[in-house]
Enzyme design. Sequence first.
Site, PDB file in Angstrom:
ATOM      1  N   ASN A 126       0.932  -1.080  -0.113  1.00  0.00           N
ATOM      2  CA  ASN A 126      -0.147   0.170   0.016  1.00  0.00           C
ATOM      3  C   ASN A 126       0.783   1.306  -0.124  1.00  0.00           C
ATOM      4  O   ASN A 126       0.365   2.236   0.184  1.00  0.00           O
ATOM      5  CB  ASN A 126      -1.082   0.078   1.137  1.00  0.00           C
ATOM      6  CG  ASN A 126      -0.135  -0.038   2.657  1.00  0.00           C
ATOM      7  OD1 ASN A 126       0.770   0.016   2.523  1.00  0.00           O
ATOM      8  ND2 ASN A 126      -1.068   0.401   3.602  1.00  0.00           N
TER       9      ASN A 126
ATOM     10  N   TYR B 215       5.021  -1.989  17.364  1.00  0.00           N
ATOM     11  CA  TYR B 215       5.707  -2.883  16.418  1.00  0.00           C
ATOM     12  C   TYR B 215       6.043  -3.982  17.077  1.00  0.00           C
ATOM     13  O   TYR B 215       5.862  -5.136  16.504  1.00  0.00           O
ATOM     14  CB  TYR B 215       6.897  -1.726  16.040  1.00  0.00           C
ATOM     15  CG  TYR B 215       7.881  -2.582  15.085  1.00  0.00           C
ATOM     16  CD1 TYR B 215       7.283  -3.113  13.841  1.00  0.00           C
ATOM     17  CD2 TYR B 215       8.829  -3.299  15.485  1.00  0.00           C
ATOM     18  CE1 TYR B 215       8.095  -3.635  12.763  1.00  0.00           C
ATOM     19  CE2 TYR B 215      10.020  -3.840  14.372  1.00  0.00           C
ATOM     20  CZ  TYR B 215       9.341  -4.095  13.046  1.00  0.00           C
ATOM     21  OH  TYR B 215      10.209  -4.968  12.330  1.00  0.00           O
TER      22      TYR B 215
HETATM   23  P1  NAD Z   1      10.119  -1.133   4.419  1.00  0.00           P
HETATM   24  O1  NAD Z   1       9.220  -0.166   5.231  1.00  0.00           O
HETATM   25  O2  NAD Z   1      10.984  -0.746   3.418  1.00  0.00           O
HETATM   26  O3  NAD Z   1       9.119  -2.395   3.861  1.00  0.00           O
HETATM   27  C1  NAD Z   1       7.657  -2.720   4.183  1.00  0.00           C
HETATM   28  C2  NAD Z   1       6.728  -2.625   3.146  1.00  0.00           C
HETATM   29  O4  NAD Z   1       5.352  -2.881   3.644  1.00  0.00           O
HETATM   30  C3  NAD Z   1       6.561  -1.273   2.812  1.00  0.00           C
HETATM   31  O5  NAD Z   1       6.840  -1.273   1.258  1.00  0.00           O
HETATM   32  C4  NAD Z   1       5.343  -0.798   2.938  1.00  0.00           C
HETATM   33  O6  NAD Z   1       4.608  -0.021   2.371  1.00  0.00           O
HETATM   34  C5  NAD Z   1       4.626  -2.186   3.154  1.00  0.00           C
HETATM   35  N1  NAD Z   1       3.365  -1.965   4.059  1.00  0.00           N
HETATM   36  C6  NAD Z   1       3.048  -1.721   5.244  1.00  0.00           C
HETATM   37  N2  NAD Z   1       1.908  -1.851   5.722  1.00  0.00           N
HETATM   38  C7  NAD Z   1       1.114  -2.451   4.672  1.00  0.00           C
HETATM   39  C8  NAD Z   1       0.060  -2.730   4.648  1.00  0.00           C
HETATM   40  N3  NAD Z   1      -0.772  -2.766   5.829  1.00  0.00           N
HETATM   41  N4  NAD Z   1      -0.377  -3.312   3.466  1.00  0.00           N
HETATM   42  C9  NAD Z   1       0.487  -3.443   2.352  1.00  0.00           C
HETATM   43  N5  NAD Z   1       1.671  -3.142   2.277  1.00  0.00           N
HETATM   44  C10 NAD Z   1       2.125  -2.574   3.761  1.00  0.00           C
HETATM   45  O7  NAD Z   1      10.773  -2.080   5.763  1.00  0.00           O
HETATM   46  P2  NAD Z   1      11.834  -3.209   5.478  1.00  0.00           P
HETATM   47  O8  NAD Z   1      12.941  -2.949   6.388  1.00  0.00           O
HETATM   48  O9  NAD Z   1      11.857  -3.628   4.172  1.00  0.00           O
HETATM   49  O10 NAD Z   1      10.818  -4.461   6.305  1.00  0.00           O
HETATM   50  C11 NAD Z   1      10.485  -5.564   5.870  1.00  0.00           C
HETATM   51  C12 NAD Z   1      10.159  -6.572   6.689  1.00  0.00           C
HETATM   52  O11 NAD Z   1      11.210  -6.985   7.530  1.00  0.00           O
HETATM   53  C13 NAD Z   1       9.030  -5.854   7.841  1.00  0.00           C
HETATM   54  O12 NAD Z   1       7.883  -6.917   8.247  1.00  0.00           O
HETATM   55  C14 NAD Z   1       9.741  -5.580   8.904  1.00  0.00           C
HETATM   56  O13 NAD Z   1       9.198  -5.589  10.066  1.00  0.00           O
HETATM   57  C15 NAD Z   1      10.941  -6.702   8.733  1.00  0.00           C
HETATM   58  N6  NAD Z   1      12.181  -6.670   9.494  1.00  0.00           N
HETATM   59  C16 NAD Z   1      13.103  -5.687   8.880  1.00  0.00           C
HETATM   60  C17 NAD Z   1      14.224  -5.483   9.631  1.00  0.00           C
HETATM   61  C18 NAD Z   1      15.224  -4.487   9.068  1.00  0.00           C
HETATM   62  O14 NAD Z   1      16.424  -4.273   9.747  1.00  0.00           O
HETATM   63  N7  NAD Z   1      15.084  -4.023   7.769  1.00  0.00           N
HETATM   64  C19 NAD Z   1      14.619  -5.856  10.746  1.00  0.00           C
HETATM   65  C20 NAD Z   1      13.734  -6.714  11.356  1.00  0.00           C
HETATM   66  C21 NAD Z   1      12.426  -7.157  10.644  1.00  0.00           C
END
Ligand code: NAD
Length: 310
Positions: free
Chosen positions: A32, A145
């Site tokens: 989204n 979170y």
């Molecule tokens: P990011 O914010 O770049 O990616 C998250 C994506 O989810 C975004 O594109 C956002 O637009 C989309 N999104 C959020 N809510 C939504 C919804 N309700 N419907 C549809 N799309 C939605 O963050 P990231 O770092 O790429 O994280 C990706 C995943 O990995 C997440 O679940 C995050 O919790 C997990 N994670 C990331 C890290 C990190 O260090 N990058 C660490 C632990 C966990």
Amino acid sequence: MNILITGGAGFIGSHLCKMFLTRGHSVICVDNFITGSRENVKEFLPNRRFKLIEHDIATALYVTQGLDWVLHFASIASPNAYLSEPIKTLKSGLLGTYNCLGIAKAKKAKFLLASTSEIYGDPCIHPQTEEYWGNVNPIGTRSCYDESKRGAEALTYAYQRQHGVNIRVVRIFNTYGPNMQADDGRVVSNFIVQALQNQPLTIYGKGNQTRSFCYVDDLIQGIAKTMGADYTLPINLGNPGEFTVRELAQLVIRLTKSRSTIQFFELPQDDPKRRRPDIRKAKKILGFKPRVTLTQGLKKTIAYFRKKLG
Ligand code: NAD
Ligand code: UDP
């Protein structure tokens, strides 16, 4: 295979889309764009094996085609965003996971939850093993979170036990790399953007807190290996190299050859003091071995932001 990736336009999601398209699979990306961007997936749009669905996964999604895998990465992981949108954060983590598990069940697809080291909270054991249950403040500002991911894990195991869904859970530790948003608020992107603009680097607290930073290429290899392995308990993925936030700031200033100084600000509530993954399970079960050092990974990320900021 047909692979559905929620959050596919985000930082990690876009790297997963690319990897699976390159391997010859079809990818349906659901996003989204609350924290992700169209720019991250623009290069895949001409590919007939790529489909983009703009949708909020906190509401039900009906997919017509068959699916082999559902990878649930949609979540509000950026601290800037989860502090201003705590309810949407809980909805993505809880209702989003519930909807994705429903899709996986209906399609008899393998499901992967992108969980996080945040489920360990401000940990009382170091390094963190998968057996540790965590130390999370359930009502603090980070709880939207942390608790949404803890609830997401609980939902995932409930679907495994009650409906026999074939699940995988990865607990991802601080990952960085190209395709992060400049205003994301996480420490690596903040410091690089500040250094490239010769602005002061913003250290929260004294900068003695530690994190272990994993380059995104290493992480996505671990995710692919997790999908291929026959192991359904949570698995830590990250790079165990541990640095203080102050060391990270100094390294970024050196690598960017910046004139930036360092400024100190108040530490946010419940900020974990130390974090390092114990990755013995990932090594033994998946053959996971992070290869990219912090200096190598930062250089690639700095090059990305240099281009992006113009
Ligand atoms: P990011 O914010 O770049 O990616 C998250 C994506 O989810 C975004 O594109 C956002 O637009 C989309 N999104 C959020 N809510 C939504 C919804 N309700 N419907 C549809 N799309 C939605 O963050 P990231 O770092 O790429 O994280 C990706 C995943 O990995 C997440 O679940 C995050 O919790 C997990 N994670 C990331 C890290 C990190 O260090 N990058 C660490 C632990 C966990
Ligand atoms: N941090 C910082 N300056 C910033 C952004 C973050 O000092 O501009 C600190 C933050 O307080 C935390 C660490 O860096 O101690 C990692 O923060 P991030 O939000 O990247 O990840 P998390 O706290 O979720 O591990």
